[in-house]
Design a protein around this motif. Structure first.
Motif, short mmCIF file in Angstrom:
data_model
loop_
_atom_site.label_atom_id
_atom_site.label_comp_id
_atom_site.label_asym_id
_atom_site.label_seq_id
_atom_site.Cartn_x
_atom_site.Cartn_y
_atom_site.Cartn_z
N LEU A 272 0.81 -1.22 0.00
CA LEU A 272 0.00 0.00 0.00
C LEU A 272 0.84 1.27 0.00
CD1 LEU A 272 -2.95 -1.04 2.32
CD2 LEU A 272 -3.08 -0.44 -0.10
N ASP A 273 2.18 1.13 0.01
CA ASP A 273 3.04 2.30 -0.18
C ASP A 273 2.99 2.79 -1.63
OD1 ASP A 273 3.83 2.45 2.43
OD2 ASP A 273 5.70 1.36 2.14
N GLU A 274 2.56 1.90 -2.55
CA GLU A 274 2.48 2.27 -3.96
C GLU A 274 1.21 3.08 -4.20
OE1 GLU A 274 2.89 -1.02 -6.58
OE2 GLU A 274 4.59 -1.88 -5.48
N LEU A 275 1.37 4.18 -4.95
CA LEU A 275 0.26 5.10 -5.19
C LEU A 275 -0.93 4.40 -5.84
CD1 LEU A 275 -0.91 7.96 -5.20
CD2 LEU A 275 0.26 8.35 -7.38
N GLY A 276 -0.67 3.55 -6.84
CA GLY A 276 -1.76 2.87 -7.54
C GLY A 276 -2.59 2.01 -6.60
N ASN A 277 -1.93 1.30 -5.70
CA ASN A 277 -2.64 0.45 -4.74
C ASN A 277 -3.45 1.29 -3.77
OD1 ASN A 277 -1.61 -1.89 -5.87
ND2 ASN A 277 0.12 -2.00 -4.46
N ARG A 278 -2.87 2.42 -3.32
CA ARG A 278 -3.60 3.28 -2.39
C ARG A 278 -4.85 3.88 -3.05
NH1 ARG A 278 1.44 5.60 -1.22
NH2 ARG A 278 0.75 7.63 -2.00
N LEU A 279 -4.72 4.29 -4.31
CA LEU A 279 -5.87 4.85 -5.01
C LEU A 279 -6.96 3.81 -5.20
CD1 LEU A 279 -4.13 7.07 -7.74
CD2 LEU A 279 -5.43 7.85 -5.75
N LEU A 280 -6.56 2.59 -5.59
CA LEU A 280 -7.53 1.51 -5.78
C LEU A 280 -8.29 1.24 -4.48
CD1 LEU A 280 -8.79 -0.83 -7.42
CD2 LEU A 280 -6.81 -2.22 -6.77
N LYS A 281 -7.54 1.15 -3.39
CA LYS A 281 -8.18 0.85 -2.09
C LYS A 281 -9.09 2.00 -1.66
CE LYS A 281 -6.96 -0.68 2.62
NZ LYS A 281 -7.77 -1.90 2.59
N ARG A 282 -8.65 3.24 -1.90
CA ARG A 282 -9.45 4.38 -1.48
C ARG A 282 -10.75 4.48 -2.28
NH1 ARG A 282 -11.73 6.66 2.24
NH2 ARG A 282 -12.18 8.88 2.03
N VAL A 283 -10.67 4.27 -3.58
CA VAL A 283 -11.89 4.30 -4.41
C VAL A 283 -12.85 3.21 -3.96
CG1 VAL A 283 -12.79 3.89 -6.74
CG2 VAL A 283 -10.78 5.35 -6.42
N PHE A 284 -12.32 2.02 -3.70
CA PHE A 284 -13.18 0.92 -3.22
C PHE A 284 -13.81 1.28 -1.88
CE2 PHE A 284 -13.73 -2.89 -0.62
CZ PHE A 284 -14.62 -3.59 -1.41
N ILE A 286 -14.60 4.19 -0.67
CA ILE A 286 -15.67 5.19 -0.84
C ILE A 286 -16.93 4.53 -1.39
CG2 ILE A 286 -16.36 7.24 -2.13
CD1 ILE A 286 -13.43 8.15 -1.97
N VAL A 287 -16.77 3.73 -2.45
CA VAL A 287 -17.93 3.09 -3.07
C VAL A 287 -18.59 2.12 -2.10
CG1 VAL A 287 -18.64 1.53 -4.93
CG2 VAL A 287 -16.99 3.35 -5.40
N PHE A 288 -17.77 1.29 -1.43
CA PHE A 288 -18.32 0.27 -0.53
C PHE A 288 -19.00 0.91 0.67
CE2 PHE A 288 -18.37 -2.92 2.76
CZ PHE A 288 -18.65 -4.09 2.08
N SER A 289 -18.39 1.95 1.25
CA SER A 289 -18.98 2.56 2.44
C SER A 289 -20.29 3.27 2.13
CB SER A 289 -17.98 3.53 3.09
OG SER A 289 -17.58 4.52 2.18
N ILE A 290 -20.37 3.92 0.95
CA ILE A 290 -21.64 4.55 0.55
C ILE A 290 -22.73 3.49 0.41
CG2 ILE A 290 -22.82 5.73 -1.34
CD1 ILE A 290 -20.25 7.32 -1.81
N ALA A 291 -22.39 2.38 -0.26
CA ALA A 291 -23.36 1.29 -0.42
C ALA A 291 -23.76 0.72 0.93
CB ALA A 291 -22.77 0.21 -1.33
N VAL A 378 -14.82 5.92 7.33
CA VAL A 378 -14.21 5.51 6.05
C VAL A 378 -14.39 6.60 5.00
CG1 VAL A 378 -14.26 3.80 4.20
CG2 VAL A 378 -14.53 3.06 6.57
N LEU A 379 -15.60 7.16 4.92
CA LEU A 379 -15.85 8.23 3.96
C LEU A 379 -14.95 9.44 4.23
CD1 LEU A 379 -19.72 8.40 3.40
CD2 LEU A 379 -17.94 7.73 1.78
N LYS A 380 -14.70 9.74 5.51
CA LYS A 380 -13.85 10.87 5.85
C LYS A 380 -12.38 10.62 5.52
CE LYS A 380 -14.17 12.95 9.73
NZ LYS A 380 -14.19 13.16 11.21
N GLY A 381 -12.01 9.35 5.42
CA GLY A 381 -10.62 9.02 5.14
C GLY A 381 -9.81 8.65 6.36
#
Length: 468
Positions: A272-284, A286-291, A378-381
Motif C-alpha cells: 500500500l506504499d504504492e500510489l496505484g494500490n492506495r488509489l484503488l483501495k481508497r476508491v473501493f 468510498i464506493v463500498f462505504s456509501i453502499a 471511512v468516507l472521511k478518510g
C-alpha cells in the motif's frame, strides 16, 4: 547452463490451461444451448462464441504471466496456487466483460458467461490440484527430487535442514554440508547429512555430483567469500540461495528495493506504499462505504431509536483512536454504555459482564451493529473498510513497549474489519496474535485479499462472543 526445464514446464502449463478453458467453453455451450436443460435460444452463432472464448483464453494467459501464475511453483502451497488461479481468472473475466461492452456485443448470453466462469474455475482448479497432489506423492516416494548443498553447518544451516524435513512433498534432499570450522555435527538427536569438508571443496563437489541448489548459511564474518561462492555456483550451473545471518529480523517475504542505483533489502515492504494500490483501495472504500450506509440505514435508524429509548445520553459515542502514521482521529460508534467521564472510557478495558454496558448496548456489541457508524469514518478518510483495528492512544503507549512490532500496523489506515478479526481475534484475545495477523496483512495486501476478508466477515457472521 542451469539444470532447469522451467521454460518447457511453463509451456506445458499454458497448453493445459488453454485446453482446460476450451473444455470449459464447450461444456458451457452444450449446457446452455444443446442440452435442453435451460430455456432460451442461441442469439449468436457458435463461431462468435468461439471467438470470444479464444479472446478470454489469450487474456487469461497474459494475465497469468503478469501475475506470476506460471512461475516455478514447487515451493508454493496448494491453497496459494488455487487462490492465485482464482484471482487470475476473475480478473480475466472482468476483462472479457469490458471487451464485450466496448464491442457493443449485447447478445451474448449471461447464463452462458456464468456457466463458463464456474466451469472454467472448477476444471482448472481440479486439474491444478491433481497435478500438485501427484507431484507431492511422487516426491514423497523419492521421484522428481532436487539436491541441495548447504554451506555452513552452524545453527542457521542445521535449522534450515530440520525445517526442510517437515516438507517432504517439496522433493528436496540435502546432499551434505561444507564448513570451514566443523568436521562433524554436534549431537542434535537428528541424523544429519555429512560435512564433506571445507568451502574450498565447493567446486569439486559441484563438478562431481548433481547439485541443483546451493544454500549459503554462513555468518556475516564470511561475507568476503560470497562473491567467489556465487561465481563457482554459476559456473557449475547450480542456483545460489542465501539465508541472511539476520533472517529472523526480516519479514516472511523481503523485498529488494533500488536506491541511487544500489540494491537494498526493504525490511518492511508494504504494497500500500504504492500510489496505484492506495488509489484503488481508497476508491473501493468510498464506493463500498456509501453502499453499506444505504443498505444498513434502516438498521442504524432502529439502533439509534433503541439507544434513545433505553438509556439517557447521545446516540453516537466518539472516542480518540490512533490511525495512519500514528495520527489520532475521532472514531464513531453507537453508544453501548451508560454515560461516564471521558478519562474512564479512554483508559479502561471492557470486560465480560461490564456493569457500564446497557442491555441494549450488549446486544449491539454482540452483533457488531455498534460498528456501523465507522463507515462514515471511512468516507472521511480516517479509516478503511479492511485494515488493522485502531486502538486508544492510552493502550498504544503500553503495547508499543510490551508487544514487538506493535507500531508497524500504523503504516496503513485502520479498518472496520481485518485479517485478525476474521480469524477470531476480537475482544479478549491475544494482542500478540492480532499483531502477527496484522503484519501478515500489511506485507501481503492485495485487492483480492481485501475482498476475501470482507467475504469471510460476512460468511462467518457478525455475532462475536468475545465482544463485551
Amino acid at each position: 547452463m542451469l539444470r532447469q526445464n522451467q521454460r518447457f514446464l511453463t509451456q506445458i502449463y499454458v497448453l493445459f490451461d488453454a485446453v482446460g478453458m476450451i473444455v470449459a467453453f464447450l461444456a458451457a455451450y452444450w449446457i446452455k444451448f444443446e442440452s435442453g436443460w435451460l430455456p432460451g435460444t442461441e442469439a449468436l452463432s457458435f463461431s462468435s462464441y468461439l471467438l470470444w472464448g479464444l479472446v478470454y483464453a489469450i487474456l487469461a494467459v497474459l494475465v497469468g504471466y503478469s501475475a506470476g501464475l506460471y512461475k516455478p511453483r514447487r515451493r508454493t502451497k496448494l491453497s496459494t496456487d488455487v487462490w492465485k488461479l482464482g484471482q487470475v481468472h476473475l480478473l480475466s473475466f472482468v476483462g472479457l466483460l469490458s471487451f464485450l461492452y466496448f464491442a457493443k456485443e449485447i447478445h451474448v448470453s449471461r447464463e452462458f458467461l456464468g456457466i463458463f466462469l464456474g466451469l472454467n474455475l472448477t476444471v482448472l482448479s481440479v486439474y491444478r490440484i491433481a497435478v500438485k497432489m501427484t507431484l507431492f506423492r511422487l516426491r514423497r516416494a523419492g521421484y522428481n527430487k532436487k539436491y541441495l548443498l548447504i554451506l555452513g553447518a552452524g545453527s542457521v544451516g542445521r535449522n534450515f535442514y530440520k525445517s526442510l524435513l517437515q516438507y517432504p512433498e517439496l522433493g528436496y534432499e540435502v546432499f551434505g554440508f561444507l564448513d570451514d570450522n566443523l568436521k562433524e555435527h554436534p549431537p542434535t538427536g537428528h541424523r544429519m547429512p555429512p560435512i564433506l569438508g571445507g568451502l574450498d571443496r565447493l567446486d569439486e563437489v559441484l563438478r562431481n555430483h548433481l547439485i541443483d541448489e546451493v544454500i549459503v548459511a554462513l555468518p556475516l564474518a564470511a561475507y568476503e567469500k560470497y562473491a567467489e561462492i556465487i561465481e563457482t555456483c554459476d559456473n557449475a550451473g547450480a542456483k545460489t540461495l542465501i539465508i541472511p545471518d539476520y533472517f529472523d529480523l526480516l519479514p516472511a517475504r523481503p523485498y529488494f528495493d533500488n536506491f541511487a542505483g544500489i540494491p537494498l533489502i526493504n525490511v518492511r515492504d508494504i504494497p500500500l506504499d504504492e500510489l496505484g494500490n492506495r488509489l484503488l483501495k481508497r476508491v473501493f472504500d468510498i464506493v463500498f462505504s456509501i453502499a453499506a450506509i444505504i443498505v444498513t440505514s434502516p438498521i442504524m435508524l432502529i439502533a439509534a431509536i433503541g439507544i434513545k429509548l433505553t438509556s439517557p445520553g447521545p446516540v453516537i459515542f466518539k472516542q480518540e483512536r490512533m490511525g495512519l502514521d500514528r495520527r489520532t482521529f475521532v472514531m464513531y460508534k453507537f453508544r453501548t454504555m451508560h454515560v461516564s467521564d471521558q478519562k474512564t472510557a479512554d483508559t479502561q478495558w471492557t470486560v465480560e459482564n461490564d456493569p457500564r454496558r446497557t442491555k441494549f448496548g450488549a446486544f449491539l456489541r454482540r452483533t457488531s451493529i455498534d460498528e456501523l457508524p465507522q463507515f462514515f469514518n471511512v468516507l472521511k478518510g480516517d479509516m478503511s473498510v479492511v485494515g488493522p483495528r485502531p486502538e486508544r492512544p492510552y493502550f498504544v503507549e503500553q503495547f508499543k513497549d510490551e508487544i514487538p512490532k506493535y507500531m508497524v500496523k500504523h503504516h496503513v489506515r485502520p479498518g472496520i474489519t481485518g485479517w485478525a478479526q476474521t480469524n477470531g481475534l476480537r475482544g479478549d484475545t491475544s494482542i500478540q496474535d492480532r499483531i502477527n495477523h496484522d503484519l501478515y496483512y500489511l506485507e501481503n495486501w492485495s485487492f483480492m485479499f481485501d475482498l476475501k476478508i470482507i467475504i469471510l466477515t460476512i460468511l462467518r457472521g457478525f455475532v462475536n462472543r468475545n465482544a463485551y
